[in-house]
Design a protein around this motif. Structure first.
Motif, PDB file in Angstrom:
ATOM      1  N   GLY A 188      -9.132 -11.034   1.561  1.00  0.00           N
ATOM      2  CA  GLY A 188      -9.346 -10.467   1.156  1.00  0.00           C
ATOM      3  C   GLY A 188      -9.433  -8.754   1.062  1.00  0.00           C
ATOM      4  N   GLU A 189      -8.691  -7.894   2.240  1.00  0.00           N
ATOM      5  CA  GLU A 189      -8.702  -6.517   2.744  1.00  0.00           C
ATOM      6  C   GLU A 189      -8.279  -6.106   2.976  1.00  0.00           C
ATOM      7  N   GLY A 190      -6.784  -7.150   2.984  1.00  0.00           N
ATOM      8  CA  GLY A 190      -5.920  -6.229   3.153  1.00  0.00           C
ATOM      9  C   GLY A 190      -4.654  -5.763   2.859  1.00  0.00           C
ATOM     10  N   PRO A 191      -4.225  -5.100   3.137  1.00  0.00           N
ATOM     11  CA  PRO A 191      -3.516  -4.386   2.937  1.00  0.00           C
ATOM     12  C   PRO A 191      -2.864  -4.032   1.687  1.00  0.00           C
ATOM     13  N   ARG A 192      -2.480  -3.714   0.080  1.00  0.00           N
ATOM     14  CA  ARG A 192      -1.596  -4.128  -0.646  1.00  0.00           C
ATOM     15  C   ARG A 192       0.020  -3.365  -0.534  1.00  0.00           C
ATOM     16  N   VAL A 193       1.074  -4.584  -0.385  1.00  0.00           N
ATOM     17  CA  VAL A 193       2.227  -4.508  -0.101  1.00  0.00           C
ATOM     18  C   VAL A 193       3.042  -4.168  -1.362  1.00  0.00           C
ATOM     19  N   LEU A 194       3.706  -2.827  -1.651  1.00  0.00           N
ATOM     20  CA  LEU A 194       4.455  -3.110  -2.168  1.00  0.00           C
ATOM     21  C   LEU A 194       6.078  -3.327  -2.496  1.00  0.00           C
ATOM     22  N   SER A 195       6.914  -3.997  -2.888  1.00  0.00           N
ATOM     23  CA  SER A 195       8.657  -4.248  -2.101  1.00  0.00           C
ATOM     24  C   SER A 195       9.097  -3.121  -3.838  1.00  0.00           C
ATOM     25  N   LEU A 196      10.491  -2.776  -3.000  1.00  0.00           N
ATOM     26  CA  LEU A 196      10.877  -1.319  -3.809  1.00  0.00           C
ATOM     27  C   LEU A 196      12.092  -2.094  -3.884  1.00  0.00           C
ATOM     28  N   GLU A 197      12.935  -2.799  -5.413  1.00  0.00           N
ATOM     29  CA  GLU A 197      14.319  -3.634  -5.304  1.00  0.00           C
ATOM     30  C   GLU A 197      15.072  -2.281  -6.182  1.00  0.00           C
ATOM     31  N   PRO A 198      15.121  -1.164  -5.993  1.00  0.00           N
ATOM     32  CA  PRO A 198      15.850  -0.595  -7.242  1.00  0.00           C
ATOM     33  C   PRO A 198      17.601  -0.546  -7.156  1.00  0.00           C
ATOM     34  N   ARG A 199      18.046  -0.990  -8.141  1.00  0.00           N
ATOM     35  CA  ARG A 199      19.809  -1.246  -7.921  1.00  0.00           C
ATOM     36  C   ARG A 199      20.629   0.080  -8.733  1.00  0.00           C
ATOM     37  N   LEU A 200      19.540   0.300  -9.574  1.00  0.00           N
ATOM     38  CA  LEU A 200      20.098   1.378 -10.862  1.00  0.00           C
ATOM     39  C   LEU A 200      19.749   3.136 -11.342  1.00  0.00           C
ATOM     40  N   LEU A 201      19.687   3.886 -11.288  1.00  0.00           N
ATOM     41  CA  LEU A 201      19.221   5.353 -11.325  1.00  0.00           C
ATOM     42  C   LEU A 201      17.785   5.523 -11.726  1.00  0.00           C
ATOM     43  N   ASP A 202      17.857   4.645 -12.966  1.00  0.00           N
ATOM     44  CA  ASP A 202      16.610   4.235 -13.550  1.00  0.00           C
ATOM     45  C   ASP A 202      15.600   3.380 -13.020  1.00  0.00           C
ATOM     46  N   ASP A 203      15.942   2.604 -12.104  1.00  0.00           N
ATOM     47  CA  ASP A 203      14.909   1.684 -11.291  1.00  0.00           C
ATOM     48  C   ASP A 203      14.841   2.421 -10.040  1.00  0.00           C
ATOM     49  N   VAL A 204      15.238   3.953  -9.716  1.00  0.00           N
ATOM     50  CA  VAL A 204      15.151   4.686  -8.504  1.00  0.00           C
ATOM     51  C   VAL A 204      13.920   5.337  -9.244  1.00  0.00           C
ATOM     52  N   LEU A 205      14.299   5.920 -11.006  1.00  0.00           N
ATOM     53  CA  LEU A 205      13.377   7.027 -11.014  1.00  0.00           C
ATOM     54  C   LEU A 205      12.063   6.443 -11.696  1.00  0.00           C
TER      55      LEU A 205
END
Length: 308
Positions: free
Chosen positions: A116-133
């Motif tokens: 329960g003390e490991g790092p939080r992992v965030l996966s980014l998967e944008p495909r469009l400009l709005d997703d990137v922002l």
């Protein structure tokens, strides 16, 4: 907060949010801003040397155009453990572009930390400009600077709106963006939107599309008014060293874009290949390329140069 970024675009976002002092680990390809990231420890490596290979050889090394390169990059799990990150930023969009999400997940799972003390992992998967922002906000909220992130997103949106306003009502040149030279590969995902925002008509790829290699005949048939050359991971100088791959194509000199001197070599990694905040600068660069107008800072030769 201790941040490890396993995606160059995520490193760009961390910089955009003013949190580079919290970045304790990065990939071997994270290079912006250069004065700040070079001292950050590297925790990944490539399984081959791109500088030693031609475009066709690189394509073969990454799986012949099938985007199945999960073994291309290695993650130093021991180094990751020593860095003791609170947050790991990664992606699950393209295994050819960075360490695979599966590899990251496996490395985090075996870290020597209490349950329960490991790092939080965030996966980014944008495909469009709005997703990137929107990724700017997702990262900002995870890192505790949500208000700053939302302000940055709105500023980036204002810059895109300014580009659209500058180019609205102008003739829309038919535009092909090439993301790889051999085999030829059209730029998809957010790049067609960058072209549209800057007042062009994108050809051969739709917004959000995960593209595949194309036949040269498709480019000839499209008869583009403008050709953008922005290979993934290549500096403009590297692209220029392989210009003969384009010039040797049958009928290359007959393309309207070539006849009119409207073939441009762009900085793909900085402004087009990576789904980070600098895609907005990419749209500003394209406003100059397509219409000769200035949005934001004047465009430099390092950002865009004609292929003569």
């Amino acid at each position: 907060m201790r941040i490890v970024s396993l995606l160059p675009a995520a490193t760009d976002i961390v910089a955009e949010l003013g949190l580079l002092d919290d970045l304790v680990g990065r990939t071997h390809e994270c290079d912006w801003p250069p004065a700040r990231v070079t001292a950050v420890p590297v925790v990944t490596a490539a399984g081959f040397s791109p500088d030693a290979l031609a475009s066709r050889e690189i394509s073969a090394a990454v799986g012949g155009g099938r985007h199945n390169g999960s073994s291309l990059y290695t993650l130093d799990a021991a180094a990751l453990s020593r860095l003791a990150p609170d947050v790991v930023l990664t992606q699950d969009l393209c295994d050819v572009c960075a360490v695979s999400y599966e590899s990251v997940r496996d490395a985090v799972r075996v870290l020597d930390v209490p349950d329960g003390e490991g790092p939080r992992v965030l996966s980014l998967e944008p495909r469009l400009l709005d997703d990137v922002l929107d990724c700017v906000v997702r990262v900002g909220e995870l890192l505790g600077v949500g208000a700053v992130a939302r302000e940055r997103r709105e500023e980036l949106r204002r810059r895109l709106a300014a580009v659209r306003a500058l180019t609205r009502g102008r003739p829309r040149p038919r535009t092909v963006a090439i993301e790889w030279l051999d085999p030829l590969w059209p730029a998809g995902h957010w790049v067609p939107e960058q072209i549209d925002c800057a007042g062009g008509e994108p050809l051969l790829a739709a917004p959000g599309e995960h593209t595949r290699p194309m036949d040269w005949a498709a480019v000839r048939a499209a008869r583009p008014d403008v050709v953008l050359v922005l290979p993934c991971g290549f500096s403009p100088e590297r692209t220029l060293r392989e210009r003969a791959l384009l010039e040797a194509l049958p009928g290359w000199a007959e393309l309207p874009a070539v006849r009119d001197g409207r073939v441009w070599v762009l900085d793909g990694p900085a402004y087009f290949n990576r789904p980070g905040p600098r895609v907005v600068r990419g749209a500003e660069v394209l406003a100059h390329v397509l219409h000769g107008v200035t949005a934001g800072e004047p465009v430099t030769e390092a950002e865009a140069r004609r292929l003569r």
